[in-house]
Scaffold this motif. Structure first.
Motif, PDB file in Angstrom:
ATOM      1  N   UNK A  95      29.008  63.227  65.740  1.00 15.30           N
ATOM      2  CA  UNK A  95      27.832  62.669  65.081  1.00 15.30           C
ATOM      3  C   UNK A  95      27.718  61.167  65.308  1.00 15.30           C
ATOM      4  N   UNK A  96      28.841  60.489  65.356  1.00 17.50           N
ATOM      5  CA  UNK A  96      28.809  59.032  65.587  1.00 17.50           C
ATOM      6  C   UNK A  96      28.323  58.735  67.002  1.00 17.50           C
ATOM      7  N   UNK A  97      28.761  59.558  67.961  1.00 19.62           N
ATOM      8  CA  UNK A  97      28.292  59.368  69.350  1.00 19.62           C
ATOM      9  C   UNK A  97      26.786  59.591  69.460  1.00 19.62           C
ATOM     10  N   UNK A 102      27.307  56.034  59.205  1.00 19.17           N
ATOM     11  CA  UNK A 102      28.487  56.594  58.551  1.00 19.17           C
ATOM     12  C   UNK A 102      28.131  57.332  57.269  1.00 19.17           C
ATOM     13  N   UNK A 103      27.224  56.796  56.476  1.00 17.96           N
ATOM     14  CA  UNK A 103      26.879  57.437  55.203  1.00 17.96           C
ATOM     15  C   UNK A 103      26.334  58.852  55.431  1.00 17.96           C
ATOM     16  N   UNK A 113      32.445  58.270  52.040  1.00 19.95           N
ATOM     17  CA  UNK A 113      32.049  57.254  53.009  1.00 19.95           C
ATOM     18  C   UNK A 113      33.277  56.561  53.567  1.00 19.95           C
ATOM     19  N   UNK A 114      34.207  56.172  52.678  1.00 16.14           N
ATOM     20  CA  UNK A 114      35.401  55.446  53.121  1.00 16.14           C
ATOM     21  C   UNK A 114      36.296  56.287  54.016  1.00 16.14           C
ATOM     22  N   UNK A 115      36.396  57.573  53.730  1.00 12.80           N
ATOM     23  CA  UNK A 115      37.216  58.442  54.583  1.00 12.80           C
ATOM     24  C   UNK A 115      36.661  58.457  56.001  1.00 12.80           C
ATOM     25  N   UNK A 119      38.471  56.608  59.258  1.00 11.76           N
ATOM     26  CA  UNK A 119      38.791  57.436  60.423  1.00 11.76           C
ATOM     27  C   UNK A 119      38.182  56.855  61.685  1.00 11.76           C
ATOM     28  N   UNK A 120      36.908  56.434  61.598  1.00 17.23           N
ATOM     29  CA  UNK A 120      36.246  55.852  62.787  1.00 17.23           C
ATOM     30  C   UNK A 120      36.903  54.539  63.194  1.00 17.23           C
ATOM     31  N   UNK A 121      37.352  53.750  62.237  1.00 14.43           N
ATOM     32  CA  UNK A 121      38.044  52.506  62.565  1.00 14.43           C
ATOM     33  C   UNK A 121      39.362  52.780  63.261  1.00 14.43           C
ATOM     34  N   UNK A 122      40.070  53.801  62.809  1.00 11.90           N
ATOM     35  CA  UNK A 122      41.353  54.146  63.428  1.00 11.90           C
ATOM     36  C   UNK A 122      41.173  54.682  64.838  1.00 11.90           C
TER      37      UNK A 122
END
Length: 124
Positions: A95-97, A102-103, A113-115, A119-122
């Protein structure tokens, strides 16, 4: 002393004020066995197994999440693992691609949202 003397005079004169009656407070039942019937417990277990979040179910019934999870374990239900499953991780990346924020990703995947953000930051 004048207050006490005035109160004593009122009492002697027969003008003593009666105390207002206290309102009866509804007490909360603390033992879980008192708070839920067998049918209600069966419905809670079924709803959790169907995928509803433990936090929402606990809040709905006015108990702590830890108490709710303990209640489930007492009825032989294993708590779902915390965090993201591999399928959810793949869905977040897909979905990010596609350019989704994020929301919206978090709502669609069913995580906070934070999860999703962490995850995307990692992964970056």
């Amino acid at each position: 002393m004048t207050t006490i003397a005035a109160a004593l005079k009122r009492i002697d004169a027969g003008h003593a004020e009666t105390r207002p009656q206290q309102t009866v407070r509804k007490t909360q039942r603390y033992r879980l066995t008192d708070r839920f019937t067998a049918d209600e417990l069966a419905q809670l277990v079924a709803r959790y197994r169907a995928g509803e979040m433990s936090t929402a179910l606990a809040r709905e019934h006015g108990i702590a999440k830890s108490t709710f999870l303990r209640l489930l374990s007492e009825h032989g239900v294993r708590a779902r693992p915390r965090g993201l499953t591999p399928a959810k991780e793949n869905e977040i990346l897909r979905l990010r691609r596609q350019g989704m924020v994020i929301r919206e990703i978090a709502k669609r995947v069913g995580c906070s949202y934070d999860t999703a953000r962490l995850f995307l930051l990692a992964e970056a």
